[in-house]
Design an enzyme around this catalytic site. Structure first.
Site, PDB file in Angstrom:
ATOM      1  N   ASN A  40      40.026   8.728  52.127  1.00  0.00           N
ATOM      2  CA  ASN A  40      39.770  10.160  51.483  1.00  0.00           C
ATOM      3  C   ASN A  40      40.946   9.900  49.635  1.00  0.00           C
ATOM      4  O   ASN A  40      41.738   9.683  49.750  1.00  0.00           O
ATOM      5  CB  ASN A  40      41.258  11.369  52.032  1.00  0.00           C
ATOM      6  CG  ASN A  40      41.690  10.841  52.308  1.00  0.00           C
ATOM      7  OD1 ASN A  40      41.998   8.860  52.785  1.00  0.00           O
ATOM      8  ND2 ASN A  40      43.604  11.167  52.544  1.00  0.00           N
ATOM      9  N   ILE A  41      39.771  10.502  49.085  1.00  0.00           N
ATOM     10  CA  ILE A  41      40.528  10.705  47.648  1.00  0.00           C
ATOM     11  C   ILE A  41      41.025  11.795  46.609  1.00  0.00           C
ATOM     12  O   ILE A  41      40.073  12.574  46.802  1.00  0.00           O
ATOM     13  CB  ILE A  41      39.153   9.731  46.805  1.00  0.00           C
ATOM     14  CG1 ILE A  41      38.618   9.073  47.044  1.00  0.00           C
ATOM     15  CG2 ILE A  41      39.914   9.575  45.280  1.00  0.00           C
ATOM     16  CD1 ILE A  41      39.624   7.123  47.591  1.00  0.00           C
ATOM     17  N   GLU A  42      42.563  11.634  46.325  1.00  0.00           N
ATOM     18  CA  GLU A  42      43.016  13.136  46.306  1.00  0.00           C
ATOM     19  C   GLU A  42      42.716  13.467  44.889  1.00  0.00           C
ATOM     20  O   GLU A  42      42.390  12.546  43.919  1.00  0.00           O
ATOM     21  CB  GLU A  42      43.971  12.845  47.174  1.00  0.00           C
ATOM     22  CG  GLU A  42      44.520  13.170  48.999  1.00  0.00           C
ATOM     23  CD  GLU A  42      45.643  13.805  48.893  1.00  0.00           C
ATOM     24  OE1 GLU A  42      47.166  13.530  48.278  1.00  0.00           O
ATOM     25  OE2 GLU A  42      44.795  13.897  50.355  1.00  0.00           O
ATOM     26  N   CYS A  51      37.215  14.045  51.014  1.00  0.00           N
ATOM     27  CA  CYS A  51      37.899  13.831  52.326  1.00  0.00           C
ATOM     28  C   CYS A  51      37.374  11.905  52.351  1.00  0.00           C
ATOM     29  O   CYS A  51      35.599  11.885  52.315  1.00  0.00           O
ATOM     30  CB  CYS A  51      37.320  14.381  53.371  1.00  0.00           C
ATOM     31  SG  CYS A  51      37.952  16.083  53.149  1.00  0.00           S
ATOM     32  N   GLU A  53      34.974  11.214  55.314  1.00  0.00           N
ATOM     33  CA  GLU A  53      33.980  11.351  55.847  1.00  0.00           C
ATOM     34  C   GLU A  53      32.684  11.604  54.807  1.00  0.00           C
ATOM     35  O   GLU A  53      32.006  10.983  54.989  1.00  0.00           O
ATOM     36  CB  GLU A  53      33.654  12.213  56.592  1.00  0.00           C
ATOM     37  CG  GLU A  53      34.850  12.681  58.150  1.00  0.00           C
ATOM     38  CD  GLU A  53      36.148  13.250  57.214  1.00  0.00           C
ATOM     39  OE1 GLU A  53      36.517  12.975  56.854  1.00  0.00           O
ATOM     40  OE2 GLU A  53      36.915  13.911  58.640  1.00  0.00           O
ATOM     41  N   CYS A  86      37.477  18.568  58.342  1.00  0.00           N
ATOM     42  CA  CYS A  86      37.737  19.564  58.226  1.00  0.00           C
ATOM     43  C   CYS A  86      36.414  20.565  58.177  1.00  0.00           C
ATOM     44  O   CYS A  86      34.944  19.606  58.234  1.00  0.00           O
ATOM     45  CB  CYS A  86      37.971  19.658  56.929  1.00  0.00           C
ATOM     46  SG  CYS A  86      36.400  19.220  55.272  1.00  0.00           S
ATOM     47  N   CYS A  89      33.514  19.476  55.464  1.00  0.00           N
ATOM     48  CA  CYS A  89      32.442  17.545  56.450  1.00  0.00           C
ATOM     49  C   CYS A  89      31.567  17.851  57.379  1.00  0.00           C
ATOM     50  O   CYS A  89      30.682  17.660  57.588  1.00  0.00           O
ATOM     51  CB  CYS A  89      33.864  16.586  56.285  1.00  0.00           C
ATOM     52  SG  CYS A  89      34.528  15.875  55.244  1.00  0.00           S
TER      53      CYS A  89
HETATM   54  N1  THU Z   1      40.934  14.942  55.034  1.00  0.00           N
HETATM   55  C1  THU Z   1      39.930  13.617  55.270  1.00  0.00           C
HETATM   56  O1  THU Z   1      39.672  12.489  54.399  1.00  0.00           O
HETATM   57  N2  THU Z   1      39.545  13.682  56.778  1.00  0.00           N
HETATM   58  C2  THU Z   1      39.299  14.824  57.668  1.00  0.00           C
HETATM   59  O2  THU Z   1      38.668  15.005  58.861  1.00  0.00           O
HETATM   60  C3  THU Z   1      41.016  16.038  57.290  1.00  0.00           C
HETATM   61  C4  THU Z   1      40.979  15.978  55.810  1.00  0.00           C
HETATM   62  C5  THU Z   1      41.221  14.660  54.058  1.00  0.00           C
HETATM   63  C6  THU Z   1      41.814  15.678  52.716  1.00  0.00           C
HETATM   64  C7  THU Z   1      43.360  15.788  52.318  1.00  0.00           C
HETATM   65  O3  THU Z   1      42.877  14.239  51.678  1.00  0.00           O
HETATM   66  C8  THU Z   1      43.994  14.541  52.673  1.00  0.00           C
HETATM   67  O4  THU Z   1      43.287  14.440  54.279  1.00  0.00           O
HETATM   68  C9  THU Z   1      45.019  16.219  53.771  1.00  0.00           C
HETATM   69  O5  THU Z   1      44.087  17.549  53.979  1.00  0.00           O
END
Ligand code: THU
Length: 134
Positions: A40-42, A51, A53, A86, A89
């Site tokens: 996950n890259i915010e 996310c 995935e 989520c 995804c």
């Molecule tokens: N996130 C994912 O990468 N995958 C998931 O299945 C749920 C959420 C990440 C998004 C964000 O960077 C952090 O988790 C919190 O939501």
């Protein structure tokens, strides 16, 4: 431990999760025996976060792989009961993987692993076939 799990676990270390501190790793397992990882890259504009995935699936497609080439996606969070994808995804997984392909949710200790099919992750999902009925 199987390599696919190890890679999903290690992919968490590449997460750029400076806002949530919630690190997620993913590993796409290809039918040719190769693997593609994602994290996950915010973003400070939170909605632009990608996310793990989606990172792994977009990387796979960017390398030229398509639905038919993908066997499974492993998603790793540190939750005692592994967290599940989520809504966004689920839609992307539904589009980019075969409906019978596997989605496996793990944590680094391989406790309470959950395994299901893409079609069960997004019941009554929307895809391109529906657009063709217009
Ligand atoms: N996130 C994912 O990468 N995958 C998931 O299945 C749920 C959420 C990440 C998004 C964000 O960077 C952090 O988790 C919190 O939501």
């Amino acid at each position: 431990m199987e390599k696919k799990y190890q890679l999903a676990i290690e992919a968490r270390e590449n997460a750029y999760a400076v806002y949530s501190n919630f690190k997620v790793g993913a590993c796409v397992v290809l039918k040719n025996g190769e693997f593609v990882i994602g994290s996950n890259i915010e973003n400070s504009s939170y909605g632009l976060t990608n996310c793990a995935e989606r990172s792994a699936l977009f990387a796979s497609y960017s390398l030229g792989y398509r639905q038919r080439d993908i066997e499974e996606i492993i998603v790793c969070t540190n939750n005692e009961i592994p967290s599940s994808p989520c809504g966004a995804c689920r839609q992307v997984i539904y589009e980019l993987m075969e409906k019978e392909a596997k989605v496996t949710l793990i944590n680094p200790r391989l406790e309470n692993t959950i395994s299901l099919k893409v079609k069960d992750l997004l019941p009554l999902g929307f895809d391109g076939d529906k657009l063709n009925e217009a």
